[in-house]
Design a protein around this motif. Structure first.
Motif, PDB file in Angstrom:
ATOM      1  N   GLY A  54       0.484   7.139 -13.366  1.00 32.29           N
ATOM      2  CA  GLY A  54       0.594   5.723 -13.692  1.00 32.29           C
ATOM      3  C   GLY A  54       2.029   5.308 -13.936  1.00 32.29           C
ATOM      4  O   GLY A  54       2.934   5.688 -13.183  1.00 32.29           O
ATOM      5  N   GLU A  68       4.060  -3.644 -13.272  1.00 31.15           N
ATOM      6  CA  GLU A  68       3.014  -4.535 -12.778  1.00 31.15           C
ATOM      7  C   GLU A  68       3.442  -5.214 -11.471  1.00 31.15           C
ATOM      8  O   GLU A  68       2.615  -5.423 -10.572  1.00 31.15           O
ATOM      9  CB  GLU A  68       2.662  -5.586 -13.825  1.00 31.15           C
ATOM     10  N   LEU A  71       2.891  -2.698  -8.782  1.00 28.54           N
ATOM     11  CA  LEU A  71       1.474  -2.567  -8.485  1.00 28.54           C
ATOM     12  C   LEU A  71       0.941  -3.746  -7.676  1.00 28.54           C
ATOM     13  O   LEU A  71       0.128  -3.570  -6.766  1.00 28.54           O
ATOM     14  CB  LEU A  71       0.675  -2.434  -9.781  1.00 28.54           C
ATOM     15  N   SER A  87      -8.499  -5.834  -6.491  1.00 29.91           N
ATOM     16  CA  SER A  87      -8.181  -4.596  -7.193  1.00 29.91           C
ATOM     17  C   SER A  87      -7.850  -3.498  -6.203  1.00 29.91           C
ATOM     18  O   SER A  87      -8.111  -3.611  -5.002  1.00 29.91           O
ATOM     19  CB  SER A  87      -9.358  -4.164  -8.069  1.00 29.91           C
ATOM     20  N   SER A  89      -7.635   1.062  -6.174  1.00 29.78           N
ATOM     21  CA  SER A  89      -7.931   2.258  -6.957  1.00 29.78           C
ATOM     22  C   SER A  89      -7.540   3.516  -6.202  1.00 29.78           C
ATOM     23  O   SER A  89      -7.472   3.528  -4.976  1.00 29.78           O
ATOM     24  CB  SER A  89      -9.423   2.320  -7.326  1.00 29.78           C
ATOM     25  N   ARG A 109      -7.997   6.127 -11.198  1.00 31.52           N
ATOM     26  CA  ARG A 109      -7.131   5.097 -11.785  1.00 31.52           C
ATOM     27  C   ARG A 109      -7.300   3.815 -10.984  1.00 31.52           C
ATOM     28  O   ARG A 109      -7.094   3.799  -9.771  1.00 31.52           O
ATOM     29  CB  ARG A 109      -5.676   5.547 -11.805  1.00 31.52           C
ATOM     30  N   TRP A 111      -6.580  -0.522 -10.757  1.00 29.88           N
ATOM     31  CA  TRP A 111      -5.792  -1.669 -11.206  1.00 29.88           C
ATOM     32  C   TRP A 111      -6.480  -2.948 -10.733  1.00 29.88           C
ATOM     33  O   TRP A 111      -6.790  -3.089  -9.545  1.00 29.88           O
ATOM     34  CB  TRP A 111      -4.377  -1.617 -10.633  1.00 29.88           C
ATOM     35  N   GLU A 120      -5.042  -2.013 -16.021  1.00 30.21           N
ATOM     36  CA  GLU A 120      -5.192  -0.633 -15.554  1.00 30.21           C
ATOM     37  C   GLU A 120      -6.304   0.088 -16.304  1.00 30.21           C
ATOM     38  O   GLU A 120      -6.422  -0.025 -17.528  1.00 30.21           O
ATOM     39  CB  GLU A 120      -3.875   0.128 -15.729  1.00 30.21           C
TER      40      GLU A 120
END
Length: 208
Positions: A54, A68, A71, A87, A89, A109, A111, A120
């Protein structure tokens, strides 16, 4: 540790759910992943590290805002539109060997884009059940103890990064020396040093 499966969902160039079966056999112990530029090789390798670590995958100075933003750029954008998935993953399944025993882990994981804010979620399963032997607040630390980041960086990379890291003088000496050893470059350096010593000895013998 042995990776067995990687599942990406709406991650980078990968739309919807894409699975990579990484199981091996005694007859076929090696898996090679190839593709043209932009096919998603780097995304795949990067996803493994991102799935494990992460935000801690990055430099300690990386802020949550920067993380962020990174991401949000990794969430798949549908071709020909300005629309992104809600999203993304990354699921990593692997076997971990310790004291002769094998444990099967799954790190999931995810997001989710909540009106511009990235939420997250981390889930860990061991041998098919939720990892309740460790407090959920300590799951990230557990992963980093199980698979130290310094070790992971030696094994999850693409060919282009190997060349860059081997040539970059600013890399940490431990990582650089590890790559030199893996690539056999340490042998070349040792040979060069030995030859220089031998030349100096011959020159001294000639002068005497």
């Amino acid at each position: 540790m042995q990776l067995t499966k990687i599942v990406l969902k709406n991650s980078g160039v990968y739309r919807d759910k894409v699975e990579f079966d990484l199981t091996t056999t005694d007859e076929k112990p090696v898996i090679l992943i190839g593709g043209t530029n932009g096919a998603g090789k780097t995304t795949l390798f990067e996803s493994i590290l991102l799935g494990f670590y992460g935000q801690s995958y990055f430099d300690k100075k990386t802020t949550r805002k920067t993380y962020e933003k990174f991401l949000s750029n990794k969430i798949h954008r549908f071709l020909g539109t300005a629309t992104s998935a809600d999203s993304t993953s990354i699921i990593i399944d692997f076997n971990f060997y310790h004291n002769g025993a094998i444990s099967k882990y799954s790190v999931d994981r995810t997001w989710h884009n909540d009106d511009g804010r990235i939420i997250e979620t981390l889930k860990i399963r061991k041998d098919g059940t939720r990892l309740d032997s460790v407090e959920e607040s300590q799951w990230q630390s557990f992963i980093e103890e199980l698979i130290p980041k310094g070790v992971a960086k030696l094994f999850f990379f693409d060919g282009e990064k190997i060349v860059k890291m081997a040539e970059d003088e600013s890399q940490e000496i431990e990582i650089k020396s590890s790559f030199d050893s893996l690539l056999g470059l340490d042998i070349v350096e040792q040979l060069r040093s030995d030859l220089q010593v031998q030349v100096m000895r011959n020159m001294n013998d000639d002068s005497n």
